[in-house]
Design a protein around this motif. Structure first.
Motif, PDB file in Angstrom:
ATOM      1  N   THR A  30      41.946  42.793  38.738  1.00  0.00           N
ATOM      2  CA  THR A  30      41.020  42.377  39.786  1.00  0.00           C
ATOM      3  C   THR A  30      41.095  43.340  40.964  1.00  0.00           C
ATOM      4  N   PRO A  31      40.117  43.300  41.875  1.00  0.00           N
ATOM      5  CA  PRO A  31      40.165  44.165  43.062  1.00  0.00           C
ATOM      6  C   PRO A  31      41.408  43.930  43.917  1.00  0.00           C
ATOM      7  N   GLU A  32      41.994  42.715  43.833  1.00  0.00           N
ATOM      8  CA  GLU A  32      43.205  42.424  44.612  1.00  0.00           C
ATOM      9  C   GLU A  32      44.478  42.927  43.939  1.00  0.00           C
ATOM     10  N   GLY A  33      44.349  43.501  42.731  1.00  0.00           N
ATOM     11  CA  GLY A  33      45.520  44.014  42.039  1.00  0.00           C
ATOM     12  C   GLY A  33      46.145  43.049  41.057  1.00  0.00           C
ATOM     13  N   LEU A  34      45.529  41.899  40.830  1.00  0.00           N
ATOM     14  CA  LEU A  34      46.041  40.950  39.836  1.00  0.00           C
ATOM     15  C   LEU A  34      45.716  41.456  38.438  1.00  0.00           C
ATOM     16  N   VAL A  35      46.625  41.186  37.505  1.00  0.00           N
ATOM     17  CA  VAL A  35      46.451  41.647  36.135  1.00  0.00           C
ATOM     18  C   VAL A  35      46.304  40.444  35.212  1.00  0.00           C
ATOM     19  N   ALA A  36      45.344  40.513  34.290  1.00  0.00           N
ATOM     20  CA  ALA A  36      45.129  39.426  33.337  1.00  0.00           C
ATOM     21  C   ALA A  36      46.339  39.305  32.420  1.00  0.00           C
ATOM     22  N   LEU A  47      47.969  37.504  37.359  1.00  0.00           N
ATOM     23  CA  LEU A  47      49.156  37.473  38.204  1.00  0.00           C
ATOM     24  C   LEU A  47      49.325  38.790  38.933  1.00  0.00           C
ATOM     25  N   LEU A  48      49.993  38.726  40.091  1.00  0.00           N
ATOM     26  CA  LEU A  48      50.285  39.918  40.872  1.00  0.00           C
ATOM     27  C   LEU A  48      51.609  40.508  40.412  1.00  0.00           C
ATOM     28  N   LEU A 176      47.450  37.172  47.745  1.00  0.00           N
ATOM     29  CA  LEU A 176      47.037  36.474  46.540  1.00  0.00           C
ATOM     30  C   LEU A 176      48.036  36.767  45.427  1.00  0.00           C
ATOM     31  N   LEU A 177      48.660  35.715  44.894  1.00  0.00           N
ATOM     32  CA  LEU A 177      49.713  35.855  43.894  1.00  0.00           C
ATOM     33  C   LEU A 177      49.240  35.559  42.477  1.00  0.00           C
TER      34      LEU A 177
END
Length: 242
Positions: A30-36, A47-48, A176-177
């Motif tokens: 995601t743009p926030e750096g979270l990974v599926a 999750l971050l 965002l975690l």
């Protein structure tokens, strides 16, 4: 319907349309750096990398946002729609009533779930406070029906489905975690006229299922914390074996 009520109803139904673009895209990062990551009990999860859930002992549970599915009002009033209730047309005021009922039912069962799991539900950020922000979007009530006058619950909620968009953040930093998206139906899908209390209970049971998954998920993330600094898309996150 007075102008302010009509405006409020239009806003609620408009949120359903906006929710189509508000839902996270099907992307690995995601743009926030979270990974599926691999999700066992929900449709999708992110999750971050490096996030540590162990410090959080309390939750700041945000009030649930609720929005009906796009064109829901038109669909339930369309005589060619198989989901149509035969009890008459549904109005914008009915839609507002349904959204309010869903929102209050959601908040109640989620507070109960976290308290039962031993979490203190607080109203202010803190170092040990996890912010939990749920959004129920694309809510579709199969058969809302006008009841006879004199009945306490004027409108009913019958079986339907909805999507949960859940985000968890560090309450102080706002980082965002994690994020979860999950779509489910209520247990019963029989189109029949039932009491308002019975219909509302069906959705509350659905919301309780989500609450249980959220609580258990946070506990599992604590056991697996800290998250790997590098998460591969589709990776399964699990607590280390003892």
């Amino acid at each position: 319907m007075n102008p302010m009520t009509r405006f409020a109803a239009a806003l609620v139904l408009g949120l359903a349309s906006a929710s189509v673009t508000a839902q996270p895209a099907r992307t690995d990062v995601t743009p926030e750096g979270l990974v599926a990551v691999k999700a066992r009990k929900v449709g999708r999860a992110w999750l971050l990398p490096g996030a540590d859930f162990r410090p959080y002992k309390k939750v700041l549970l945000k009030k649930a946002e609720v929005a009906m599915q796009k064109n829901w009002l038109r669909n339930v009033n369309d005589t060619g729609t198989p989901r149509l209730s035969s009890a008459g047309r549904v109005t914008e005021a009915d839609a507002l009533r349904i959204v309010d009922m869903a929102r209050s039912g959601f908040d109640k069962v989620w507070v109960e779930a976290f308290k039962s799991a031993g979490y203190e539900v607080v109203t202010a950020p803190g170092d040990d406070v996890l912010e939990v922000a749920p959004r129920v979007v694309d809510l579709y009530v199969n058969a809302p029906a006008s009841m006879k006058s004199g009945v306490k619950e004027t409108y009913t909620l019958e079986a339907g489905d909805a999507t949960l968009n859940l985000e968890v953040r560090d309450s102080r930093a706002g980082t965002l975690l994690g994020r979860v998206v999950d779509r489910r139906e209520t247990d019963s899908s029989t189109l029949q006229r039932v009491s308002g209390a019975g219909n509302a209970a069906e959705f509350e049971r659905l919301f309780a299922v989500w609450a249980g998954i959220a609580v258990k998920g946070i506990e599992d993330l604590k056991a697996a914390s800290p998250m790997p600094e590098s998460i591969k898309p589709g990776q399964r996150i699990a607590a280390p074996k003892k």
